[in-house]
Design an enzyme around this catalytic site. Structure first.
Site, mmCIF file in Angstrom:
data_model
loop_
_atom_site.group_PDB
_atom_site.id
_atom_site.type_symbol
_atom_site.label_atom_id
_atom_site.label_comp_id
_atom_site.label_asym_id
_atom_site.label_seq_id
_atom_site.Cartn_x
_atom_site.Cartn_y
_atom_site.Cartn_z
ATOM 1 N N THR A 326 31.846 42.942 38.873
ATOM 2 C CA THR A 326 32.810 42.213 38.044
ATOM 3 C C THR A 326 34.220 42.345 38.612
ATOM 4 O OG1 THR A 326 33.418 44.062 36.598
ATOM 5 C CG2 THR A 326 31.420 42.840 36.022
ATOM 6 N N CYS A 327 35.155 41.577 38.032
ATOM 7 C CA CYS A 327 36.541 41.633 38.502
ATOM 8 C C CYS A 327 37.364 42.676 37.762
ATOM 9 C CB CYS A 327 37.196 40.260 38.377
ATOM 10 S SG CYS A 327 36.575 39.149 39.636
ATOM 11 N N ASP A 328 36.692 43.571 37.009
ATOM 12 C CA ASP A 328 37.399 44.603 36.269
ATOM 13 C C ASP A 328 37.449 45.871 37.118
ATOM 14 O OD1 ASP A 328 38.065 46.686 34.511
ATOM 15 O OD2 ASP A 328 37.274 45.552 32.814
ATOM 16 N N ASN A 366 31.429 38.957 32.479
ATOM 17 C CA ASN A 366 31.876 38.291 33.697
ATOM 18 C C ASN A 366 30.767 37.476 34.373
ATOM 19 O OD1 ASN A 366 34.278 39.728 36.124
ATOM 20 N ND2 ASN A 366 34.284 37.811 35.031
#
Ligand SMILES: *Cc1c(COP(=O)(O)O)cnc(C)c1O
Length: 381
Positions: A326-328, A366
């Site tokens: 994910t982009c986290d 996501n």
């Protein structure tokens, strides 16, 4: 994925044939049944399963086949699941705080065992649950030691309060019992020692004989290569200390493991999406997916890396940061993890001992989190 088989020999047979782009959980029923029998043979009392750790139907069915006859359930959905899959099993509703409609649901489904850690929730149970033949276990807590994180922060009455609750349970005509949970992944057998002696003290002070004593889950699974769980030692200690603390006449013992029953029967195969400039490893699964628990429970370092052709990577290890898809930025495994020096994009990274708190807590954050379960005869890659 176009599966051509329902049972595979081992993970590499599947991975080489299917080259899956999404994470795969490999489940070995033989390992689950062997673990269940190890608990049933070794634990000096009734072994129940904490459903929340992995509620997959195949898990429940194989546990029943291995002889598990009781389940720790925490919600109406878990009650219904077990009633459907194991109609004759005992249900222990050991979530100490429940809405009134949840209690009513349990009563309608014939649940005859509840736990409680407060006066307000005991009053609710007394109002809604007919007392005849029904057990209420008072859950108490001690200052935490030996576990991966502190369960006492959410549940458990102090010893003083447990004395009053145990008396109130008996006075209301319910079967009085006691329960505790030493904290999950509890690697220190001494935690059970302290809890068992405190349980005996609570009964003496209350002047109430507990019918059963549920010593919780918390039994450790094998996460680190260098640290084997000491289950037999913990079982022996529980039997011995229960006799000592209760002067040779202990209550009937119950345990409710989640993690230690199910963890070893699943391996998770992830895949390297990218090896960013030969530094950071990006996997197709992470802390919002099946690896959800690692930031709080610690790393699993029982890892095998395999090329898409099934070749095990074995060059000298190198420590690397591992990120999820994910982009986290919190989507990262704890610390740095030693992986073979010759890993490459497209390789499978296989984590052993992944059955607990993995499929159960996977999110779809996501747009990731799509994973499948494949049944195998054995988990050795
Ligand atoms: C979660 C839970 C368990 C299982 O704990 P593990 O550490 O997975 O063994 C047992 N009992 C209760 C009441 C729980 O909430």
């Amino acid at each position: 994925m176009g599966l051509s088989k329902t049972i595979w020999a081992n993970p590499s047979e599947f991975l080489c044939a299917e080259k899956p782009v999404d994470p795969v959980m490999f489940f070995a029923p033989s390992v689950l049944q062997a673990t269940a029998r190890r608990f049933i043979d070794g634990f000096p009392g009734l072994v129940t399963y904490a459903v929340k750790s992995n509620p997959e139907e195949e898990v429940i069915q194989n546990l029943v086949a291995a002889g598990i006859q009781g389940f720790d359930v925490a919600s109406p959905a878990e009650i219904d699941l077990i009633r459907r899959l194991a109609p004759g099993a005992a249900l222990h509703y050991n979530n100490p705080v429940r809405a009134r409609h949840e209690i009513a649901h349990a009563v309608a489904q014939g649940v005859r065992s509840y736990s409680v850690d407060s006066r307000s929730e005991l009053r609710k149970l007394i109002e809604i649950v007919p007392a005849e033949g029904v057990e209420i276990s008072v859950r108490f807590k001690l200052p935490v030691s030996g576990a991966a994180y502190n369960f006492g922060a959410k549940f458990g009455a102090t010893r003083e309060m447990a004395v009053g609750l145990l008396r109130d349970v008996a006075a209301a005509g319910f079967i009085p019992s006691l329960t505790f949970h030493p904290g999950t992944q509890c690697t220190d057998p001494a935690a059970w020692d302290a809890y068992l002696r405190a349980a005996a003290e609570i009964c003496r002070t209350a002047g109430v004989k507990a019918q059963r004593l549920n010593v919780g889950g918390g039994f450790p699974s094998h996460r680190l290569v260098g640290e084997l769980p000491r289950l037999d030692e913990i079982f022996a200690l529980i039997g011995r200390v229960a006799h000592e603390a209760f002067d040779g006449a202990p209550p009937a013992l119950v345990c409710e493991p989640g993690r230690a029953l199910v963890a070893e029967s699943f391996s998770l195969a992830t895949r390297i999406k990218g090896l960013r400039d030969d530094e950071h490893v990006f996997l197709n699964d992470g802390t919002y997916g099946n690896l959800d628990e690692l930031p709080i429970a610690g790393i699993i370092d029982r890892i095998t890396v395999m090329s898409p052709e099934g070749e095990i990577r074995n060059a000298a290890p190198r420590e690397r940061v591992i990120f999820g898809p994910t982009c986290d930025s919190v989507d990262r495994l704890p610390g740095e993890v030693a992986l073979p020096g010759d890993i490459a994009e497209g390789d499978f990274v296989i984590f052993a001992g992944m059955g607990a708190y993995s499929v159960a807590t996977n999110t779809r954050f996501n747009g990731f989190g799509n994973s499948t379960i494949a049944t195998v005869l054995q988990l050795t890659p």
